[in-house]
Design a protein around this motif. Structure first.
Motif, PDB file in Angstrom:
ATOM      1  N   ASN A 192      46.837  39.189  30.346  1.00  0.00           N
ATOM      2  CA  ASN A 192      45.871  39.267  31.445  1.00  0.00           C
ATOM      3  C   ASN A 192      45.448  37.861  31.841  1.00  0.00           C
ATOM      4  OD1 ASN A 192      43.955  40.274  33.335  1.00  0.00           O
ATOM      5  ND2 ASN A 192      43.601  42.068  32.053  1.00  0.00           N
ATOM      6  N   SER A 193      44.609  37.774  32.852  1.00  0.00           N
ATOM      7  CA  SER A 193      44.294  36.479  33.425  1.00  0.00           C
ATOM      8  C   SER A 193      42.994  36.552  34.215  1.00  0.00           C
ATOM      9  CB  SER A 193      45.434  36.043  34.357  1.00  0.00           C
ATOM     10  OG  SER A 193      45.086  34.913  35.105  1.00  0.00           O
ATOM     11  N   PHE A 194      42.401  35.398  34.410  1.00  0.00           N
ATOM     12  CA  PHE A 194      41.222  35.297  35.272  1.00  0.00           C
ATOM     13  C   PHE A 194      41.613  35.010  36.723  1.00  0.00           C
ATOM     14  CE2 PHE A 194      39.552  34.643  31.064  1.00  0.00           C
ATOM     15  CZ  PHE A 194      38.329  35.295  31.103  1.00  0.00           C
ATOM     16  N   SER A 195      42.911  34.983  37.019  1.00  0.00           N
ATOM     17  CA  SER A 195      43.370  34.556  38.340  1.00  0.00           C
ATOM     18  C   SER A 195      43.031  35.525  39.455  1.00  0.00           C
ATOM     19  CB  SER A 195      44.884  34.323  38.315  1.00  0.00           C
ATOM     20  OG  SER A 195      45.205  33.176  37.590  1.00  0.00           O
ATOM     21  N   LYS A 196      43.245  36.813  39.265  1.00  0.00           N
ATOM     22  CA  LYS A 196      43.227  37.749  40.383  1.00  0.00           C
ATOM     23  C   LYS A 196      41.857  38.388  40.583  1.00  0.00           C
ATOM     24  CE  LYS A 196      47.631  36.815  40.633  1.00  0.00           C
ATOM     25  NZ  LYS A 196      48.211  35.955  41.658  1.00  0.00           N
ATOM     26  N   TYR A 197      41.449  39.305  39.709  1.00  0.00           N
ATOM     27  CA  TYR A 197      40.141  39.943  39.870  1.00  0.00           C
ATOM     28  C   TYR A 197      39.026  38.901  39.836  1.00  0.00           C
ATOM     29  CZ  TYR A 197      35.950  42.663  38.825  1.00  0.00           C
ATOM     30  OH  TYR A 197      34.674  43.183  38.843  1.00  0.00           O
ATOM     31  N   PHE A 198      39.143  37.927  38.938  1.00  0.00           N
ATOM     32  CA  PHE A 198      38.090  36.932  38.784  1.00  0.00           C
ATOM     33  C   PHE A 198      38.205  35.777  39.786  1.00  0.00           C
ATOM     34  CE2 PHE A 198      38.124  39.087  34.685  1.00  0.00           C
ATOM     35  CZ  PHE A 198      36.764  39.225  34.404  1.00  0.00           C
ATOM     36  N   SER A 199      39.233  35.812  40.639  1.00  0.00           N
ATOM     37  CA  SER A 199      39.376  34.856  41.746  1.00  0.00           C
ATOM     38  C   SER A 199      39.459  33.406  41.254  1.00  0.00           C
ATOM     39  CB  SER A 199      38.189  35.027  42.717  1.00  0.00           C
ATOM     40  OG  SER A 199      38.423  34.370  43.940  1.00  0.00           O
ATOM     41  N   MET A 200      40.281  33.174  40.228  1.00  0.00           N
ATOM     42  CA  MET A 200      40.340  31.847  39.612  1.00  0.00           C
ATOM     43  C   MET A 200      41.789  31.377  39.428  1.00  0.00           C
ATOM     44  SD  MET A 200      37.283  32.282  36.762  1.00  0.00           S
ATOM     45  CE  MET A 200      37.653  30.710  35.981  1.00  0.00           C
ATOM     46  N   THR A 201      42.622  31.521  40.452  1.00  0.00           N
ATOM     47  CA  THR A 201      44.040  31.187  40.298  1.00  0.00           C
ATOM     48  C   THR A 201      44.265  29.750  39.835  1.00  0.00           C
ATOM     49  OG1 THR A 201      44.101  30.779  42.679  1.00  0.00           O
ATOM     50  CG2 THR A 201      44.937  32.899  41.921  1.00  0.00           C
ATOM     51  N   GLY A 202      43.634  28.793  40.468  1.00  0.00           N
ATOM     52  CA  GLY A 202      43.899  27.391  40.168  1.00  0.00           C
ATOM     53  C   GLY A 202      43.306  26.898  38.863  1.00  0.00           C
ATOM     54  N   TRP A 203      42.466  27.690  38.235  1.00  0.00           N
ATOM     55  CA  TRP A 203      41.857  27.267  36.977  1.00  0.00           C
ATOM     56  C   TRP A 203      42.827  27.413  35.802  1.00  0.00           C
ATOM     57  CZ3 TRP A 203      36.805  25.385  36.792  1.00  0.00           C
ATOM     58  CH2 TRP A 203      36.096  25.491  37.980  1.00  0.00           C
ATOM     59  N   ARG A 204      43.856  28.216  35.949  1.00  0.00           N
ATOM     60  CA  ARG A 204      44.914  28.402  34.954  1.00  0.00           C
ATOM     61  C   ARG A 204      44.348  28.788  33.595  1.00  0.00           C
ATOM     62  NH1 ARG A 204      47.237  30.450  37.108  1.00  0.00           N
ATOM     63  NH2 ARG A 204      49.138  30.335  35.862  1.00  0.00           N
ATOM     64  N   VAL A 205      43.737  29.949  33.540  1.00  0.00           N
ATOM     65  CA  VAL A 205      43.224  30.456  32.277  1.00  0.00           C
ATOM     66  C   VAL A 205      43.443  31.963  32.215  1.00  0.00           C
ATOM     67  CG1 VAL A 205      40.846  30.629  33.178  1.00  0.00           C
ATOM     68  CG2 VAL A 205      41.239  30.524  30.692  1.00  0.00           C
TER      69      VAL A 205
END
Length: 369
Positions: free
Chosen positions: A213-226
């Protein structure tokens, strides 16, 4: 990426481009995440963390799993990663031997097969269809076992189709993988972005499934790379050693932002409501325009449109769309090298006003063709 590059070039030249090609939110990280980072930047050293991630973040992710799905997972099974991409690299290296094959539903996210190839593994593509909502079934798992493949990667909601393994499908797949002694890797990066039925986690049906899973999509953090993994406890040490050598640790500032993001759920739900409105608008307007062969996406923020009545070359079709009306979309060949020539993926994560304008332009363009 080629479409994005050309779209950016045209945009710099002054053209009005609507971006529907790259799967990322148009919104920034939630305010709570940014505020947490601003505070840390002023006060903390921001050195390396442990290779498995900040203990506080691992604990918060475990709590999130309990809150969202009702499953209890100890924080010792949670691994923080440099985005889901690093999660896949760590997972494949931990469970596969050189030359092993792994089952991938097709159409699917292209980086799965490219990561496997780069690491010396093989992609075993499983052809899925719209009648099965673009999802594999238990029979596919049995066929994988007969072929000698090591496991199955399932994405639900899926990129590019947005469809999910609903009802008993996920349970059947998890049970079939366990029976056949195959690994099940569940890509849950689009969880949280569902519109009618909540997505289920593979952890509800299997103690040995690996979740990415990732913080990129639902959490709107694509560029943070976590991102994060949930792995069987016995695998944690293997993952830790790999992570230490490949990445040292996930980005500290991004982990701090991720901790804050959990305090921004109300804001994130409002963003999801915007996606839902754009989804409904595009499904209605594109159907009127003649793009009626689209399964209503269960989740994520994509529509996978059948354009076979218009073209047998989706790459050329996407290029013409960008040239003629300034709409950047992704040709289906990215996701399915064979049948993808008849499909186009449209991302509706942009601003609502842009999605309304996109519907207007596409409708007028198709009527004029």
């Amino acid at each position: 990426m080629d479409v994005l590059s050309e779209a950016n070039r045209r945009e710099k030249a002054g053209e009005d481009i609507i971006h529907m090609e790259v799967g990322q939110p148009a919104t920034p990280a939630p305010r709570a995440a940014r505020e947490r980072v601003a505070e840390a930047m002023a006060k903390e050293r921001l050195g390396y963390t442990e290779a498995l991630g900040l203990p506080a973040l691992r604990e918060r992710i475990a709590r999130h799993l309990k809150e969202r799905y009702g499953v209890s997972v100890g924080p010792e099974r949670v691994v923080v990663t440099a985005g889901s991409s690093a999660g896949f690299v760590l997972t494949f290296l931990a469970i596969l031997d050189h030359g092993d094959a792994f089952g991938l539903p097709s159409p699917g996210y292209p980086c799965y097969r490219q990561i496997l190839k780069a690491l010396g593994f093989q992609a075993h593509l499983i052809e899925t269809g719209d009648q099965g909502r673009w999802m594999p079934c238990a029979a596919d798992v049995r066929a994988l076992a007969r072929s000698g493949a090591a496991g199955l990667l399932l994405a639900s909601p899926s990129n590019p189709t947005g469809t999910m393994a609903n009802g008993l499908r996920l349970k059947e797949l998890a049970e079939a993988c366990e029976y056949e002694k195959l690994w099940l890797v569940s890509d849950e990066i689009y969880h949280g972005l569902e519109y009618d039925i909540a997505a289920e986690t593979a952890l509800a049906y299997s103690d040995v499934a690996i979740v990415v899973n990732s913080f990129s999509k639902y959490f709107s953090m694509t560029g943070w790379r976590v991102g994060w993994l949930v792995v069987p406890e016995a695998m944690t040490r293997t993952i830790e050693r790999l992570a230490q050598n490949l990445y040292i640790a996930p980005p500290t500032v991004s982990q701090i932002a991720a901790l804050g993001a959990f305090d921004g759920i109300e804001e994130l739900e409002e963003i999801k409501d915007r996606y839902a409105r754009s989804r409904a608008l595009l499904l209605e307007e594109l159907s009127r325009a003649g793009l009626s062969k689209i399964l209503p996406a269960d989740g994520a923020f994509y529509l996978y449109a059948d354009v076979s009545h218009l073209t047998d070359d989706s790459a050329a079709f996407a290029k013409a769309m960008l040239h003629d009306i300034g709409i950047a979309a992704t040709p289906g060949v990215d996701f399915d090298p064979d049948r993808g020539r008849s499909y186009l993926r449209l991302c509706y994560a942009g601003a609502e006003s842009e999605m309304r304008e996109a519907a207007r332009r596409i409708t007028a363009w198709l009527k004029a063709r």
